[in-house]
Design a protein around this motif. Structure first.
Motif, PDB file in Angstrom:
ATOM      1  N   ALA A   1      17.322 -21.485 -18.702  1.00 24.53           N
ATOM      2  CA  ALA A   1      16.445 -20.821 -19.735  1.00 24.53           C
ATOM      3  C   ALA A   1      16.584 -21.647 -21.224  1.00 24.53           C
ATOM      4  CB  ALA A   1      16.559 -19.399 -19.748  1.00 24.53           C
TER       5      ALA A   1
ATOM      6  N   ASN B   1      13.840 -23.680 -23.557  1.00 18.01           N
ATOM      7  CA  ASN B   1      13.319 -22.834 -24.626  1.00 18.01           C
ATOM      8  C   ASN B   1      14.479 -22.282 -25.298  1.00 18.01           C
ATOM      9  OD1 ASN B   1      12.192 -21.762 -26.609  1.00 18.01           O
ATOM     10  ND2 ASN B   1      10.393 -21.355 -25.765  1.00 18.01           N
TER      11      ASN B   1
ATOM     12  N   VAL C   1      15.181 -21.066 -28.277  1.00 18.16           N
ATOM     13  CA  VAL C   1      14.754 -20.146 -29.221  1.00 18.16           C
ATOM     14  C   VAL C   1      14.469 -18.764 -28.390  1.00 18.16           C
ATOM     15  CG1 VAL C   1      12.978 -19.416 -30.842  1.00 18.16           C
ATOM     16  CG2 VAL C   1      13.861 -21.535 -30.988  1.00 18.16           C
ATOM     17  N   ALA C   2      13.490 -19.112 -27.421  1.00 23.13           N
ATOM     18  CA  ALA C   2      13.112 -17.781 -26.507  1.00 23.13           C
ATOM     19  C   ALA C   2      14.323 -17.191 -25.942  1.00 23.13           C
ATOM     20  CB  ALA C   2      12.031 -18.526 -25.605  1.00 23.13           C
ATOM     21  N   ALA C   3      15.090 -17.978 -25.431  1.00 24.23           N
ATOM     22  CA  ALA C   3      16.646 -17.710 -24.733  1.00 24.23           C
ATOM     23  C   ALA C   3      17.353 -16.731 -25.701  1.00 24.23           C
ATOM     24  CB  ALA C   3      17.289 -18.884 -24.165  1.00 24.23           C
ATOM     25  N   LYS C   4      17.588 -17.108 -27.018  1.00 31.12           N
ATOM     26  CA  LYS C   4      18.269 -16.451 -27.851  1.00 31.12           C
ATOM     27  C   LYS C   4      17.491 -14.985 -28.192  1.00 31.12           C
ATOM     28  CE  LYS C   4      20.225 -16.446 -32.507  1.00 31.12           C
ATOM     29  NZ  LYS C   4      19.857 -16.503 -33.772  1.00 31.12           N
ATOM     30  N   LEU C   5      16.191 -15.183 -28.411  1.00 31.99           N
ATOM     31  CA  LEU C   5      15.330 -13.951 -28.664  1.00 31.99           C
ATOM     32  C   LEU C   5      15.272 -13.030 -27.238  1.00 31.99           C
ATOM     33  CD1 LEU C   5      12.611 -15.295 -30.663  1.00 31.99           C
ATOM     34  CD2 LEU C   5      14.107 -13.454 -31.412  1.00 31.99           C
ATOM     35  N   SER C   6      15.611 -13.631 -25.897  1.00 29.96           N
ATOM     36  CA  SER C   6      15.498 -12.818 -24.766  1.00 29.96           C
ATOM     37  C   SER C   6      17.149 -12.301 -24.728  1.00 29.96           C
ATOM     38  CB  SER C   6      15.211 -13.614 -23.494  1.00 29.96           C
ATOM     39  OG  SER C   6      13.914 -13.968 -23.833  1.00 29.96           O
ATOM     40  N   GLY C   7      18.005 -12.363 -25.708  1.00 31.52           N
ATOM     41  CA  GLY C   7      19.249 -11.716 -25.746  1.00 31.52           C
ATOM     42  C   GLY C   7      20.284 -12.672 -24.958  1.00 31.52           C
TER      43      GLY C   7
ATOM     44  N   ASN D   1      23.341 -15.221 -24.497  1.00 36.20           N
ATOM     45  CA  ASN D   1      24.193 -15.559 -25.302  1.00 36.20           C
ATOM     46  C   ASN D   1      24.594 -17.197 -25.276  1.00 36.20           C
ATOM     47  OD1 ASN D   1      26.741 -15.794 -27.045  1.00 36.20           O
ATOM     48  ND2 ASN D   1      27.841 -14.164 -25.855  1.00 36.20           N
TER      49      ASN D   1
END
Lengths: 320, 499
Positions: A196, A200, A202-208, A210
């Motif tokens: 993930a 992406n 950014v999307a990984a961070k926004l999907s919580g 770590n």
């Protein structure tokens, strides 16, 4: 209509087979070209040759699929080989603790890479380039550039032994690493997170996810794999050679890219290493001049990456 | 006076959206012409058609007495059409003078005449009474100064018309004054200026004439001296609600999310406070740049909080990352779903479980059967149109992509879901489905916060609306008081109350 379905079929096969199709191609061509190619002794020989690179490349796969890069792996491997040898030969440590300690050092170096890259925001390419020189220097300091010989038989077994007198031990270790790497990548949260983040961040961070922790862990895991590869290499060479692993970083990276990074997996990385190994072998069998072999291998890398890009393009066009 | 630019019956469609229908725009020489309309009215598209960045589907563009067709942005710039975008187009690392003459350095025997270039640039700055050194690096300039450099660059190419896209949105009052001084100077030299703005006061101050766009249509044009502010607002928004929004009757419960005085440390979010209840849809309206997305990003832990407190179900929590926010039951459907919401190369199933990977573990390992069941469940529940759960999300339409993003938050059991422009780029049919899903969520006792720049949508979907203006909450409107007029007044800073 017919044409289109053919094209889809082709895309599907490419998508599933990936670099294995290159391997099949080499196998088919060589089976006709040279009678020695498809013998078990030749195949086992090639597997032995690629075992060290593949073990390291399992770790490098994680890093590249996670959107990172690692140039320091060759030196980390060499360091582990030399450290374990020095601890056993010069300091009288038992084999297992010596190896574990050498591997632990590799994990620490990998973690340092990871922390510098995630928390200090240094570009992975430059960070690991620097780390390569640091570790190279440490190797020269600790070994005084002299190979460490006199390793015990049990150690050498890892690189030179055979199971039931047929199956090479390093190949068995390689298969174990591929299996464990495959499970880790496909069946754990850690592996999912890596894919993930590589796709992406950014999307990984926004999907919580770590993100930072996973990235540090991925470099640490890479340090672990290449350290193990370094120990197998030392066993193969019967000594801790301060200059042995110089080429390993790039070979491991080549294996990952030949295997394909679009839908990358550890199994594909092994295919990449096999393509590399068998191509080398085929050129040898056909008595191609060693200098020209380098040219040919370089071209293989470029073709493989083009092929992967083409595969990615086909997959992206696949409308339904 | 003579026309410098005349656009007639311009049409432009994008896949699924008609961006401009029969739009006209006539700008006279030496005139300051306001182009106004709500967010999404088609102003930017029109600008890009004038510059040649977009190709019109039909219609004619006349510039300086000639019809122009198929020009590239570079060609139109050379003909004398300069556009100053909100995102300025300067190179930070080189000097002001180099930026002004970029691509047109004065040459002699194949060598750049540096001295001449700096002198020429300085002469232009002096002419326009700008206190600026041609040698200084663009990097060291303020936003307002950079804008001036763009204007001087346009002047140096002998621009006959300069189009400015919301030039004042990032300027202080004083800086705006000096921009207006330059605009008056340009005007006195016969250069036409098209001024795009949301701020009605500025139109009265600087403009001669205005054209109003609404939903991609030409509404009309007026001389500024003949129009009142109320008439202007009516022109911008005056229409009846046409879309259908599903009814909702669920009860509204206790406060679930409370935000007190949150600040981002700069001026984009200033002391924002609000509360939202279980079963409620709270709408956030505002112009682009009003600070709505920034506020939500701070609440969700994406950007750091410089001050303020966040309470969830009455308890104060510190949220340092999206991971924390998710832990406390929040979900965030971002505005930019392709870059921030989805893993485009990955399948529907992979995307669905991404937030709650733990829930598909069996004995510590990911179980692909559970994953498939989960993905199927949400595809059925949200009626996601996909050939299979293995389809890569990049191949889905906008509406279906949005449903995949939603399913990841539903699967992770989010109780407070923030939607940022949930229907942007989504066709009308799929929009209604998204509204129905939002209704189902609140009926199920969840809390919804929805940012939208679509006036009809925000009025149709929300139980209560907060309007943001320049980083603060300008007003709160209860459902019974919803009116386009009131919302617009808050949004353009015409009116504000402390809440």
């Amino acid at each position: 209509m017919k044409l289109k379905s053919n094209k889809n079929m082709f895309a599907l096969i490419m998508d599933k087979l990936g670099s294995w199709s290159l391997l099949i191609l080499i196998g088919v061509v060589m089976a006709f070209a040279n009678s020695k190619f498809l013998t078990s002794s030749n195949i086992l020989n090639v597997l032995r040759q690629i075992a060290v690179v593949t073990i390291g490349a399992v770790g490098v796969s994680f890093v590249i699929l996670g959107g990172g890069f690692d140039l320091s792996t060759g030196m980390i491997a060499t360091f582990a080989g030399c450290n374990s040898a020095a601890l056993i030969v010069n300091h009288g440590w038992p084999i297992l603790p010596a190896m574990l300690f050498a591997i632990a050092i590799g994990v620490v170096i990998g973690s340092i890479n990871g922390v510098l890259i995630t928390h200090m925001k240094i570009a992975p390419f430059i960070c690991t380039l620097g780390m390569q020189y640091v570790v190279n220097g440490l190797i020269l300091v600790t070994t005084k550039s002299v190979p460490i010989t006199g390793l015990p038989e049990a150690y050498l077994y890892l690189g030179r032994g055979f199971i039931f007198d047929v199956f090479p031990v390093p190949v068995a270790i390689m298969l174990l690493f591929v299996l464990v790497g495959h499970i880790l990548l496909k069946y754990t949260i850690f592996g999912r997170s890596i894919i993930a983040i590589g796709e992406n961040e950014v999307a990984a961070k926004l999907s919580g996810l770590n993100v930072n922790l996973v990235k540090v862990a991925m470099y640490a895991f890479c340090g672990f794999c290449v350290s193990c590869a370094g120990i197998v290499l030392a066993a193969r060479l019967s000594s801790g050679q301060p200059t042995s692993g110089a080429d390993l970083s790039l070979q491991a990276i080549a294996a990952v890219y030949i295997g394909g990074t679009f839908q990358g997996s550890v199994v594909n990385t092994m295919a990449g290493a096999l393509v590399w190994g068998f191509m080398n072998n085929a050129l040898n069998l056909m008595n191609v001049n060693a200098y020209w072999q380098k040219v040919a291998l370089g071209i293989i890398i470029i073709i493989a990456v083009l092929f992967d890009a083409f595969r990615a393009k086909l997959a992206m066009q696949k409308k339904s | 006076m003579e026309n410098i630019l005349k656009l007639t019956q311009i049409n432009k469609s994008f896949p699924g959206v008609k961006a401009l229908s029969d739009v006209n725009l006539t700008v006279k020489k030496g005139e300051v012409h306001a182009l106004v309309g709500e967010n999404g009215a088609g102003k930017s598209t029109l600008m890009k058609i004038i510059s040649g960045a977009y190709k019109k589907d039909s219609g004619t563009v006349w510039f300086d007495g000639k019809e122009i067709e198929n020009t590239t942005p570079k060609q139109s710039e050379m003909m004398g059409i300069s556009i100053i975008y909100q995102e300025l187009n300067l190179i930070e690392r080189i000097s002001v003078a180099e930026n002004v003459f970029i691509g047109r350095y004065p040459m002699k025997h194949g060598m750049v005449q540096w001295k001449k270039m700096y002198q020429d640039a300085q002469k232009l700055f002096d002419e326009y009474e700008l206190k600026m050194d041609a040698h200084s690096l663009v990097r060291s300039l303020t936003m307002a100064q950079k804008q001036m450099v763009e204007i001087i660059k346009a002047v140096s190419i002998n621009a006959k018309i300069i189009i400015m896209d919301e030039p004042t949105s990032s300027l202080s009052g004083k800086e705006t004054e000096s921009l207006f001084r330059i605009i008056r100077k340009l005007k006195s030299r016969g250069v036409a200026v098209v001024f795009i703005t949301h701020r009605l006061d500025e139109i009265f101050e600087i403009c001669d004439h205005m054209t109003v766009l609404r939903d991609g249509h030409y509404v009309g044009e007026r001389d500024i001296k003949d129009i009142t502010k109320d008439e202007m607002i009516t022109m911008m928004i005056g229409r009846e609600l046409t879309q259908q929004y599903p009814e909702r009757t669920n009860p509204i419960g206790e406060v679930t999310l409370a935000v007190k005085n949150i600040t981002d440390g700069s001026s984009r979010v200033k002391n924002v406070s609000f509360e939202v209840h279980k079963g409620e849809v709270l709408g956030f309206y505002g112009l682009v740049g009003a600070g709505r997305t920034e506020t939500m990003r701070m609440i969700f832990g994406v950007d750091p909080l410089a001050g303020g407190e966040i309470f969830i179900n009455g308890e104060k929590h510190v949220i340092r990352s999206p991971r924390d926010a998710i832990h406390f039951g929040m979900g965030f459907v971002t505005e930019n779903r392709r870059d921030e919401g989805l893993f485009l190369r990955s399948s529907v199933r992979v995307n669905t479980v991404m937030v709650a990977l733990r829930k598909i573990l069996k004995k510590g390992f990911i179980n692909y059967r559970i994953e498939a069941d989960v993905a199927k469940k949400y595809v059925d529940m949200l009626h996601t149109a996909t050939p299979s759960i293995d389809q890569k999300t990049m191949f889905l339409s906008g509406g279906n992509q949005q449903k995949v993003v939603l399913s990841k938050w539903l699967f992770s059991d989010s109780d407070i879901i923030i939607f940022d422009e949930p229907t942007r780029g989504i066709d009308v049919g799929a929009r209604r489905e998204i509204y129905e899903i939002i209704n189902a969520l609140v009926a199920d006792g969840k809390t919804v916060v929805m940012i939208s720049s679509d006036m009809e949508e925000i009025m149709g979907v929300s139980d209560r609306i907060l309007v943001m203006y320049e980083g603060t909450i300008a007003g709160e409107i209860q459902k019974e008081d919803f009116s386009q007029d009131l919302i617009t007044k808050y949004a353009v800073g015409e009116r504000s109350v402390r809440v």
